[in-house]
Design an enzyme around this catalytic site. Structure first.
Site, short mmCIF file in Angstrom:
data_model
loop_
_atom_site.label_atom_id
_atom_site.label_comp_id
_atom_site.label_asym_id
_atom_site.label_seq_id
_atom_site.Cartn_x
_atom_site.Cartn_y
_atom_site.Cartn_z
N LYS A 51 0.86 -1.19 0.00
CA LYS A 51 0.00 0.00 0.00
C LYS A 51 0.88 1.22 0.00
O LYS A 51 2.03 1.17 0.44
CB LYS A 51 -0.87 -0.01 1.27
CG LYS A 51 -2.09 0.87 1.16
CD LYS A 51 -3.22 0.12 0.52
CE LYS A 51 -4.39 1.01 0.19
NZ LYS A 51 -5.57 0.23 -0.20
N ASP A 76 -6.94 4.42 -4.58
CA ASP A 76 -7.62 4.31 -3.29
C ASP A 76 -8.24 5.70 -3.10
O ASP A 76 -8.45 6.41 -4.10
CB ASP A 76 -6.61 3.96 -2.17
CG ASP A 76 -7.28 3.44 -0.90
OD1 ASP A 76 -7.54 2.24 -0.81
OD2 ASP A 76 -7.58 4.25 0.01
N1 GLU Z 1 -7.33 0.32 -2.85
C1 GLU Z 1 -8.08 -0.86 -3.15
C2 GLU Z 1 -8.11 -1.77 -1.94
O1 GLU Z 1 -8.15 -1.28 -0.82
C3 GLU Z 1 -7.66 -1.53 -4.45
C4 GLU Z 1 -6.23 -1.94 -4.57
C5 GLU Z 1 -5.83 -2.44 -5.96
O2 GLU Z 1 -6.66 -2.49 -6.86
O3 GLU Z 1 -4.67 -2.78 -6.10
O4 GLU Z 1 -8.15 -2.97 -2.01
#
Ligand code: GLU
Length: 461
Positions: A141, A181
């Site tokens: 992340k 996100d």
């Molecule tokens: N931010 C999204 C999550 O919390 C998607 C992450 C992604 O697609 O890599 O899962």
């Protein structure tokens, strides 16, 4: 600090609790002040008691000690020039948490509340969420404490370019694949992709997901998190012989997750009566006019309070937390972390809520989760409910590798299959470890097993 209050009785239980307390204390000492990260780890650890009692090998192999320590943490300066010529500096992060089952995968968040604790809690949970999808993706992340609100398009572009100038050194289609996100949608992904391509001197299409459809994005990615959450709720209700049709929904937020959760819920016959933004919420007893919400949010990037100008019979309240006082059958918190307090949870239960399914990441405080579980409300955690987004990101990566693009129906069909499988996997794991119908324990155990077993298979390096 003790994770649990009750005194354990059996020998195995004592050993497990002592082990969990010991590892958790290290987390507290090593990561001082990182409250969100502590919260995510504590909640996860509590769920693991039954599996550690049954399979002490995970303790012997030191799996938890390894899981709580990110493989790599990158923190960097993001300087950029605003429209007035002033130099601004933000802090950027990428936490590459765990690559046991695949390359790091997870979103980027641009929001003033972003700090190391927030990125680490998101990254930690992402590891198990990605595992639950059944697809070969590890967890990571990132983000920055940049506030896109009120910035011009050029400012956002310059920020994204500066952010990617550093991030590019650490990512790649087989290394780490960021996505969106909060505060990062297709526009920001486009600017970051352009900068990555310039720097790499090549078009590594699979380096980011959530891209525009013209250059390797997947149909259905935009809708995936919201639709996936509602597909999950459909399974939860089916289990009780019920359907979404004619039920009343409250969906907090009005971003990408919230909008497409509302869209699918409405399509399946629900009445969505409320949604919100960080300023306040709207309550429309006749059912939310989603076309208008999309116009306000997606087209004009305006505040949700605009809604009542076009629907004067609806109500706007200048306090987003008040949304939990509205009676309903299904609650989808789709705004942000810790948006449901203990008091709000009690009020929801008192008003007869039947289902809580988390669209946002960790939207319920630890106390709120206890209220739901103790009252035997059908409660499902984010790592299961909102896994549809990252699952379709993984499908985007697959399409990029094949240099193909699938039609919307093909993606949506796979999403439904994935969400149904996740649900059944959670139910089966909960039952197997003696906590029938507890989807929190089920999700954590199911997500854990695959990562932990893989780490054992691959050995300590
Ligand atoms: N931010 C999204 C999550 O919390 C998607 C992450 C992604 O697609 O890599 O899962």
């Amino acid at each position: 600090m003790k994770l649990t209050k009750e005194q354990p009785k059996q020998k195995e239980t004592t050993v497990v609790h002592e082990y969990l307390d010991e590892v958790f204390n290290t987390v507290l000492q090593r990561n001082p002040g990182e409250e969100e990260f502590h919260q995510a780890v504590a909640s996860f650890f509590k769920s693991l008691v039954p599996i550690l009692e049954k399979h002490p090998i995970y303790m012997e192999k030191g799996i938890l000690e390894q899981l709580v320590e990110p493989e790599r943490v990158i923190s960097f300066r993001v300087p950029w020039v605003d429209d007035s010529g002033k130099i601004n500096v933000n802090r950027g992060f990428r936490v590459q948490f765990n690559s046991a089952i695949g390359p790091y995968k997870g979103g980027l968040r641009f929001h003033p509340t972003v700090n190391l604790s927030v990125v680490k809690f998101l990254g930690f949970n992402q590891v198990f969420k990605n595992s639950l999808t059944g697809l070969p993706i590890g967890g990571g992340k990132g983000g920055a404490d940049f506030d896109p609100k009120g910035k011009s398009d050029n400012e956002i572009m310059r920020f994204c370019q500066s952010f990617m100038t550093e991030l590019a050194k650490h990512i790649g289609p087989d290394i780490d694949i960021p996505a969106g996100d909060i505060g990062v949608g297709a526009k920001e992904i486009g600017y970051m992709f352009g900068q990555y391509k310039r720097m790499a001197g090549a078009s590594h299409t699979g380096v980011l997901t959530g891209k525009g459809i013209n250059y390797g994005g997947s149909l259905g990615r935009k809708e995936a998190t919201g639709y996936g959450a509602v597909y999950f709720v459909r399974e939860m209700l089916k289990h009780k012989g019920a359907t979404i049709n004619n039920s009343t929904f409250v969906v907090s937020g009005s971003g990408n997750v919230s909008i497409y959760a509302m869209e699918k819920a409405i399509e399946l016959g629900a009445k969505v009566v409320a949604c919100s933004d960080s300023n306040g919420y709207i309550y429309d007893e006749n059912g939310i006019d989603l076309y208008l919400v999309k116009q306000i949010k997606e087209v004009h990037s305006d505040r949700i309070s605009e809604y009542v100008k076009y629907h004067p019979e609806a109500k706007y309240v200048d306090d987003s937390t008040g949304i939990w006082s509205i009676p309903c059958d299904v609650v989808l918190p789709c705004a942000t972390q810790n948006e449901i307090s203990e008091e709000a949870a009690k009020q929801l239960v008192a008003n007869g809520v039947k289902v809580i399914a988390e669209g946002a990441n960790m939207p319920s405080t630890a106390e709120a989760v206890n209220v739901f579980v103790n009252n035997e409300i059908m409660y499902a955690p984010a790592k299961a409910v909102n896994a549809g987004g990252v699952a379709v990101s993984s499908l985007e990566m697959a399409q990029n590798s094949m240099r193909l693009s699938w039609n919307f129906g093909a993606v949506d069909e796979q999403l439904q299959e994935i969400m149904t499988k996740i649900y059944h996997n959670c139910v089966t794991s909960a039952k197997e470890y003696g906590h029938k119908d507890n989807l929190l324990i089920g999700a954590n155990i199911a997500g854990f097993i695959k990562v932990a077993d893989t780490m054992i298979e691959q050995g300590v390096i």
